[in-house]
Structures are given as structure tokens and as C-alpha cells.
Design a protein around this motif. Structure first.
Motif: not given
Length: 318
Positions: A53-56, A63-66
Motif C-alpha cells: 500500500t506504500i506504493s500508492f 505517520r501510521g500506514l493508513f
């Protein structure tokens, strides 16, 4: 009529499932032995896929992933517009292809030659010597290669004595020589290890076939061509399919350790590109996009090779 067809398809599916469960129940111990490996694969291979998801995103470590800013396909657009990406893609494909071809040819040839040896002691000695470089760390192996190809190294000394060159050459300082040096290094380090599975495949061939061929007057070369190689074919096809699935993984350690500013245009591959953009420049989104591209393309190659093998009636992964 349609209901009858649907019932037939459902019954066939149920029957297949029952056969599968019956076969599975007969292999309980094998399933239990495989369970730790399956857990390992799930934890370390599938769970990390969330990181794609980091690629988007325009990723910020604070910050957190989401909680990141979503930017869609912007990283992929930038990636395919980056000239350096096509350079490292070229390098990766060329180095991987060289390693694939040389690795297969040298391992198969060495396995056949070892199988033809009559002296068990000499055979074991050659096997041991050929295996040893595989267990050497790439850090040590790279130092050996750098010393051998240095201006005062053994390669220049031998070539000067044979009048092949007029003066010492800085081999690792010229990018056009890097692919050849890397291919030779990979063969030296891994050829012995790669022969193990081919030697195992040769041992499964019925010795009576060789005896019958010898009685019929077949030469040693004919026995190799018509008995040994066909007996190894299924193993060769399976390994070829698996290696095609790694066509964009040409390695990391040798390129990183043998690469320098003078040969970077030929030594940098996708893995180093990801490291440079992800760690050195902090562009984690772009690095993840490059890694995702590599994985997807490798998967496509793997499935395509498996499908071709299936259509040709050869051995395949499933």
C-alpha cells in the motif's frame, strides 16, 4: 436438461473435493511436518504484502500506514518516466539471463562429467572442491574477485605473460566488462552447489539402460545424449520454470560489493535501485513501487513458463 447439467457439475466438484480430503487424510504426518514451513511462508511472505500500500502513498515514517497521503499511481508514473529505472531494468534482465544460461549449462555439464568418472575418490575430491566456494561469504568472495582483477592481480599477470595485453587493465573500472566478470564469478561460486540436484536426478536413471546401450554398441557420448539427458529433462524443466520466475532477481550482494562509480551504469540493478531510493533518498513509495513491479513481472513469467510447459506436455509446477 440445464438442472441435470448443474447437478452433474456439482457432483463432480464434490467428488473431487472428497478425493482431495481422502488423500489429505492419508498424509497427516506429512501435513504436520509441513505446517511450520507454511506458517513461516504466511508470516514472512504474505503478511508483508500489506506494505505494498506504500506504493500508492506519499509515505512519511512519522505517520501510521493508513494515515498517509494517498496519491494513487503517481509513484508508478514517476517510476516509468525515470530514465535510471530503464537502465537498471536492462542491467537486471541481462545479468539475470547471463546467470540463468551459464548456471544451467555449467551445472548440467559438470554433473554429467562427474557421473562419467570411474574413480570414486577423484569424483568426491572434485565435488568437494567445486562445492566449497558456495559456502564462502559474498564479502569474502568479492574481495577475492577484486584482488584477482586488480591491476597487479593474477588475471593481469597471466595475460601479460601470455602477451594478450600490453599493460595492466582495471577490469572492474570498465563497465563493459562487469557483466562478464559477474557471470564468471557466479559460476565459480555456485556451479558445484547447482550440480547436486542434477546428480540426484541422474541416480534415478535405471542402470540397466546404460548396460543395454553399451551391449548395443552405443558410445559414451551416445549414452549421454540418449539416456542421461532425457533422464534429467523433467528436473531441468522444473528448475527452468522456477528460475524464470526470478528473472528480475539478478542478485544484490555481488553487484553491491563489486560495483563502483566507474561501472555503476552496468552494475546497478533493481534491488540496488530500491535500496538507493528507499533508504538513501527516503522515497519509500517509489522504492515499494519498483519492488512491486519486480514481483508482479516475476509472477507473470513464472505462470507463463508453467503454462507453456503444460501445453508442451513437459513437467510443471502444478
Amino acid at each position: 436438461m440445464e438442472k441435470h447439467t448443474e447437478l452433474t457439475v456439482t457432483a463432480a466438484g464434490t467428488s473431487r473435493f472428497q478425493k482431495y480430503m481422502t488423500a489429505l487424510s492419508k498424509q497427516k504426518m506429512l501435513m504436520l511436518m509441513s505446517l511450520p514451513f507454511l506458517i513461516w511462508v504466511f508470516i514472512f511472505k504474505y503478511v508483508p504484502l500489506w506494505g505494498w500500500t506504500i506504493s500508492f502513498q506519499k509515505f512519511r515514517p512519522s505517520r501510521g500506514l493508513f494515515e498517509q497521503e494517498w496519491i494513487g499511481l503517481a509513484n508508478f508514473k514517476f517510476l516509468f518516466q525515470e530514465e535510471a529505472f530503464y537502465r537498471v531494468l536492462r542491467n537486471t534482465i541481462v545479468m539475470s539471463s547471463i546467470n540463468l544460461v551459464l548456471g544451467f549449462i555449467t551445472a548440467i555439464v559438470l554433473a554429467i562429467l562427474l557421473n562419467e568418472l570411474r574413480s570414486i575418490m577423484f569424483k568426491r575430491t572434485v565435488q568437494t572442491i567445486s562445492y566449497l566456494p558456495h559456502f564462502i561469504s559474498w564479502v569474502v568472495a568479492a574481495n577475492i574477485v577484486q584482488s584477482a582483477f586488480a591491476p597487479e592481480g593474477i588475471i593481469n599477470i597471466l595475460m601479460l605473460k601470455m602477451n594478450l595485453i600490453d599493460q595492466p587493465v582495471l577490469w572492474l573500472g570498465k563497465g563493459e566488462y562487469f557483466w562478464s566478470i559477474l557471470g564468471a564469478t557466479e559460476v565459480w561460486k555456485n556451479v558445484g552447489w547447482n550440480t547436486i540436484i542434477y546428480l540426484a536426478a541422474i541416480t534415478t536413471i535405471d542402470p540397466s539402460q546404460y548396460e543395454a546401450a553399451e551391449i548395443d554398441g552405443a558410445s559414451r557420448l551416445q549414452r549421454i545424449l540418449h539416456i542421461t539427458l532425457p533422464g534429467m529433462k523433467s528436473v531441468i524443466v522444473i528448475l527452468l520454470i522456477m528460475n524464470l520466475g526470478h528473472i528480475l532477481e539478478s542478485g544484490f550482494e555481488p553487484q553491491y560489493l563489486l560495483g563502483n562509480g566507474m561501472n555503476v551504469d552496468y552494475s546497478e540493478n533493481l534491488d540496488i535501485f530500491v535500496l538507493k531510493y528507499g533508504m538513501n533518498m527516503g522515497n519509500y513509495g517509489l522504492a515499494t513501487a519498483a519492488g512491486m513491479f519486480k514481483t508482479v513481472v516475476s509472477f507473470i513469467f513464472l505462470m507463463a513458463a508453467n503454462s507453456v510447459a503444460k501445453k508442451l506436455g513437459e513437467s510443471r509446477l502444478y
